[in-house]
Write a protein that holds these residues in place. Sequence first.
Motif, mmCIF file in Angstrom:
data_model
loop_
_atom_site.group_PDB
_atom_site.id
_atom_site.type_symbol
_atom_site.label_atom_id
_atom_site.label_comp_id
_atom_site.label_asym_id
_atom_site.label_seq_id
_atom_site.Cartn_x
_atom_site.Cartn_y
_atom_site.Cartn_z
ATOM 1 N N UNK A 112 0.791 -1.106 0.003
ATOM 2 C CA UNK A 112 -0.237 -0.034 -0.040
ATOM 3 C C UNK A 112 0.951 1.249 -0.097
ATOM 4 N N UNK A 113 0.274 2.378 0.648
ATOM 5 C CA UNK A 113 1.117 3.638 0.592
ATOM 6 C C UNK A 113 2.393 3.178 1.382
ATOM 7 N N UNK A 114 3.602 3.597 1.058
ATOM 8 C CA UNK A 114 4.823 3.254 1.823
ATOM 9 C C UNK A 114 4.854 4.303 2.860
ATOM 10 N N UNK A 115 5.327 3.720 3.863
ATOM 11 C CA UNK A 115 5.186 4.694 5.250
ATOM 12 C C UNK A 115 6.196 4.114 6.386
ATOM 13 N N UNK A 116 6.499 5.024 7.183
ATOM 14 C CA UNK A 116 7.546 4.895 8.317
ATOM 15 C C UNK A 116 6.590 5.283 9.465
ATOM 16 N N UNK A 117 6.418 4.614 10.675
ATOM 17 C CA UNK A 117 6.074 5.185 11.668
ATOM 18 C C UNK A 117 6.943 4.563 13.036
ATOM 19 N N UNK A 118 6.786 5.350 14.195
ATOM 20 C CA UNK A 118 7.808 4.906 15.225
ATOM 21 C C UNK A 118 6.846 5.140 16.518
ATOM 22 N N UNK A 119 7.038 4.383 17.302
ATOM 23 C CA UNK A 119 6.176 4.353 18.689
ATOM 24 C C UNK A 119 7.403 3.928 19.975
ATOM 25 N N UNK A 120 6.967 4.520 20.942
ATOM 26 C CA UNK A 120 7.694 4.399 22.000
ATOM 27 C C UNK A 120 6.928 3.666 23.082
ATOM 28 N N UNK A 121 7.426 2.661 23.919
ATOM 29 C CA UNK A 121 6.702 1.675 24.639
ATOM 30 C C UNK A 121 7.557 1.871 25.972
ATOM 31 N N UNK A 122 7.013 1.581 27.214
ATOM 32 C CA UNK A 122 7.532 1.292 28.179
ATOM 33 C C UNK A 122 7.876 -0.047 28.556
ATOM 34 N N UNK A 123 8.909 -0.329 29.275
ATOM 35 C CA UNK A 123 9.487 -1.819 29.640
ATOM 36 C C UNK A 123 8.388 -2.695 30.186
ATOM 37 N N UNK A 124 7.573 -2.395 31.050
ATOM 38 C CA UNK A 124 6.520 -2.935 31.449
ATOM 39 C C UNK A 124 5.481 -3.359 30.191
ATOM 40 N N UNK A 125 5.151 -2.613 29.336
ATOM 41 C CA UNK A 125 4.432 -2.842 28.081
ATOM 42 C C UNK A 125 5.098 -3.881 27.284
ATOM 43 N N UNK A 126 6.440 -3.683 27.292
ATOM 44 C CA UNK A 126 7.362 -4.608 26.267
ATOM 45 C C UNK A 126 6.967 -6.090 26.961
ATOM 46 N N UNK A 127 7.340 -6.218 28.293
ATOM 47 C CA UNK A 127 7.387 -7.249 29.042
ATOM 48 C C UNK A 127 6.153 -8.113 28.847
ATOM 49 N N UNK A 128 4.976 -7.171 29.052
ATOM 50 C CA UNK A 128 3.629 -8.018 28.918
ATOM 51 C C UNK A 128 3.237 -8.447 27.628
ATOM 52 N N UNK A 129 3.768 -7.830 26.385
ATOM 53 C CA UNK A 129 3.703 -8.154 25.112
ATOM 54 C C UNK A 129 4.589 -9.459 24.856
ATOM 55 N N UNK A 130 5.690 -9.478 25.236
ATOM 56 C CA UNK A 130 6.415 -10.925 25.195
ATOM 57 C C UNK A 130 5.963 -11.911 25.924
ATOM 58 N N UNK A 131 5.372 -11.771 27.223
ATOM 59 C CA UNK A 131 4.616 -12.688 27.673
ATOM 60 C C UNK A 131 3.540 -13.495 27.067
ATOM 61 N N UNK A 132 2.634 -12.482 26.541
ATOM 62 C CA UNK A 132 1.392 -12.794 25.822
ATOM 63 C C UNK A 132 1.793 -13.607 24.559
ATOM 64 N N UNK A 133 2.715 -12.878 23.652
ATOM 65 C CA UNK A 133 3.210 -13.808 22.514
ATOM 66 C C UNK A 133 3.934 -15.016 22.885
ATOM 67 N N UNK A 134 4.586 -15.277 23.779
ATOM 68 C CA UNK A 134 5.163 -16.281 24.394
ATOM 69 C C UNK A 134 4.324 -17.349 24.393
ATOM 70 N N UNK A 135 3.150 -17.188 25.362
ATOM 71 C CA UNK A 135 2.034 -17.764 25.691
ATOM 72 C C UNK A 135 1.093 -18.275 24.200
#
Length: 136
Positions: free
Chosen positions: A101-124
């Motif tokens: 589609x339309x070529x685009x670049x997006x950047x987002x900042x997340x806290x470590x706690x959010x990263x850890x939760x995402x990691x645990x959920x994906x692992x499960x």
Amino acid sequence: MAQIKHEDVTIELFPRKYSETGEDVFIAFLFTIEVEQLFIFKFYGSLLLKSEFEDLLFHMRKLLDGTTDKYLLDPIEPYFVLRIERKADELYKWTFWARTGPKRVDAFFFLKEEMEQFYRQLEQEMTEILPPPFLP
């Protein structure tokens, strides 16, 4: 479903089933990035190999442990690229390049706690992937 919600950004990654049989197979999944209630990327299909999911989990763990500072997910299917960088002990930057589609670049900042939760959920989620559909 692995999910990060931070202010007006939501990222969801939901691996559902193996697309085929074999050793390093594609996994059908839903991947969405929503900003201010608008989807900037939404895909359901088989874009990532099992090994690419495993690699993502492995490198996310290294980022969270502080043993590496960045990771680049450049899948074999060229629909997107994702770079995750540790910017500080408690802050991570996700840079997403959409190649369809339309070529685009997006950047987002997340806290470590959010990263850890995402990691645990994906692992499960990776332990609950359904087998490929039966074809006679």
